[in-house]
Scaffold this active site. Structure first.
Site, PDB file in Angstrom:
ATOM      1  N   SER A  42       0.814  -1.224   0.000  1.00 15.82           N
ATOM      2  CA  SER A  42       0.000   0.000   0.000  1.00 15.82           C
ATOM      3  C   SER A  42       0.846   1.273   0.000  1.00 15.82           C
ATOM      4  O   SER A  42       0.325   2.345  -0.271  1.00 15.82           O
ATOM      5  CB  SER A  42      -0.926   0.019   1.210  1.00 15.82           C
ATOM      6  OG  SER A  42      -0.185  -0.106   2.402  1.00 15.82           O
ATOM      7  N   ASP A 348      -3.882   8.113   7.831  1.00 19.81           N
ATOM      8  CA  ASP A 348      -5.034   7.333   8.310  1.00 19.81           C
ATOM      9  C   ASP A 348      -4.682   6.369   9.437  1.00 19.81           C
ATOM     10  O   ASP A 348      -5.431   5.434   9.691  1.00 19.81           O
ATOM     11  CB  ASP A 348      -5.675   6.573   7.140  1.00 19.81           C
ATOM     12  CG  ASP A 348      -4.725   5.547   6.521  1.00 19.81           C
ATOM     13  OD1 ASP A 348      -3.571   5.432   6.991  1.00 19.81           O
ATOM     14  OD2 ASP A 348      -5.132   4.868   5.560  1.00 19.81           O
ATOM     15  N   HIS A 351      -0.968   4.763   6.969  1.00 14.31           N
ATOM     16  CA  HIS A 351      -0.233   5.343   5.837  1.00 14.31           C
ATOM     17  C   HIS A 351       0.047   6.821   6.069  1.00 14.31           C
ATOM     18  O   HIS A 351      -0.579   7.450   6.932  1.00 14.31           O
ATOM     19  CB  HIS A 351      -1.057   5.149   4.553  1.00 14.31           C
ATOM     20  CG  HIS A 351      -1.493   3.731   4.377  1.00 14.31           C
ATOM     21  ND1 HIS A 351      -2.771   3.299   4.692  1.00 14.31           N
ATOM     22  CD2 HIS A 351      -0.817   2.638   3.973  1.00 14.31           C
ATOM     23  CE1 HIS A 351      -2.861   1.992   4.469  1.00 14.31           C
ATOM     24  NE2 HIS A 351      -1.683   1.565   4.036  1.00 14.31           N
TER      25      HIS A 351
END
Ligand SMILES: *[C@@H]1O[C@H](CO)[C@@H](O)[C@H](O)[C@H]1NC(C)=O
Ligand SMILES: *[C@@H]1O[C@H](CO)[C@@H](O)[C@H](O)[C@H]1NC(C)=O
Ligand SMILES: *[C@@H]1O[C@H](CO)[C@@H](O)[C@H](O)[C@H]1NC(C)=O
Length: 386
Positions: A42, A348, A351
């Site tokens: 991610s 968040d 990340h």
């Protein structure tokens, strides 16, 4: 007041000329690569996970994800761009399209492909299933699956070996960051640091294998990032605050020392392995990217980078001391995003923000955090490309 001797202007002037010459160099770097290929999780996924269904994390397909730069959600786990986006921009290339978008739309691309998938591990997902961690694993599209995609798609990019070699020689291969999730999954169910340390040689081995495969496929320039300081992430700080005591925190940054030490241990093992690869493949240029060091600057001197809201609290979340609430994660009911994401390192809980990724990227491209440097020893690179 001391008078300035006229001849002291000369060195200043030549310094100016010298630095503008350097500037000229850096704009010619913009066309140094024809394409960029990226593998990872991610931290660099620009939309594959979203197109694979994203059952574990559908909110990345909605605002506030993407709000700062794109104005809409793209499947990136951030409010804007990722490190891979900043790197492609620096080389004058368009943001690289996710592999699953390319195969779904049948569009032709020449400037690179992004194979990264959020939640991906360096080790195959079966490894985690065998340990009962299956329900946590977001995706089966591990590093070896991504390499399979690369091999499968190769014939759409070039046909003969000679043609592929020529194309890949003018391409930059980004292998990672990958491996962070291999430690996240066991940690999130209470795994110990000792268990995670035992995984490090396996994880580094999987990354090493992937690099070997890519070099055998014709890759000549590769950048391999290490792990971030995971002990500074809001999700770790939230989960482990229950069992941690004061001595577990770095007094300067507030980060969890043991988890950062694990990241450094992974990075040391990775660097050793890259050194062995350099000896085995002397024609390849294998760059280590020190994500840890580039990110740690932000935690040490946040105000210098504009992070006025502190470094450990997430911009987007559902409450709690680090604004990470597993029952109300960013994008879910009960959460909200801050109005000034560029004042936050953490987006968040897991990340980072567009701003944090930008400063890390600048550290990689213009700072001391790539070895050998990603941008600077150009004559050497030019010689090889001619
Ligand atoms: C991953 O593979 C396992 C079988 O090995 C399967 O049960 C699971 O549904 C797959 N997960 C995803 C997200 O596709
Ligand atoms: C705090 O935790 C560390 C290990 O995490 C342990 O060695 C130490 O004894 C603990 N201190 C207290 C006061 O509980
Ligand atoms: C976490 O979210 C849940 C669900 O919205 C909420 O009930 C709870 O109060 C939140 N916890 C904190 C610490 O804000």
């Amino acid at each position: 007041m001391k008078k300035v001797a006229p001849n002291s202007i000369l060195p200043l002037l030549s310094l100016f000329l010298f630095s503008s010459a350097l500037h000229g160099e850096s704009s010619s770097i913009a066309r140094m690569y024809d394409a960029i290929f990226n593998f990872g999780d991610s931290l660099s996924d620009t939309g594959n996970f979203l197109r694979s269904g994203a059952l574990a994390f559908p909110v990345i397909g909605r605002l506030p994800y993407g709000e700062t730069f794109f104005g809409h959600a793209t499947g990136r786990c951030s409010d804007g761009r990722l490190i891979v986006d900043y790197i492609t921009e620096a080389f004058g290339l368009p943001h690289i399209a996710p592999y699953l978008e390319i195969v779904q739309t049948g569009k032709q691309v020449k400037t690179g492909v992004n194979y990264a998938v959020s939640g991906a591990t360096a080790l195959d997902s079966q490894f985690f299933y065998a340990q009962g961690l299956g329900p946590l694993v977001w995706t089966n599209d591990s590093l070896s699956v991504q390499l399979g995609w690369f091999k499968k798609y190769k014939s759409s990019m070039c046909s003969t070996k000679q043609e592929c070699d020529r194309y890949f020689k003018k391409s930059l291969f980004l292998v990672g960051e990958i491996g962070g999730n291999d430690y996240n999954y066991p940690f999130f169910i209470g795994g110990s640091i000792k268990q995670a340390r035992a995984l490090v040689p396996l994880v580094v081995g999987a990354i090493t294998n992937a690099i070997t495969v890519l070099i055998e496929e014709g890759a000549a320039d590769l950048m391999v990032p290490g792990n971030l300081p995971i002990g500074c992430s809001a999700v770790y700080l939230t989960i482990f605050s229950r069992t941690a005591n004061k001595s577990d925190y770095d007094p300067r940054t507030g980060c969890l020392k043991a988890y950062n030490a694990l990241a450094r241990y992974h990075n040391q093992q990775l660097m050793q392995s890259l050194q062995a690869l350099r000896l085995k493949y002397p024609h390849a240029r294998i760059i280590y990217a020190d994500y840890y060091g580039a990110a740690m600057r932000l935690y040490h001197t946040p105000k210098r980078f504009g992070f006025y809201e502190g470094t450990l609290r997430a911009c987007c979340g559902g409450g709690g001391p680090f604004n990470f609430n597993n029952s109300a994660r960013c994008g879910h009911i009960g959460s909200s995003a801050c109005s000034n994401p560029s004042a936050f390192v953490n987006w968040d809980g897991i990340h980072l923000t567009d701003a944090a990724y930008r400063h890390i990227s600048e550290g990689l491209m213009h700072g001391p955090f790539t070895s050998p440097p990603l941008l600077y020893d150009i004559p050497d690179l030019r010689k090889r490309l001619l």
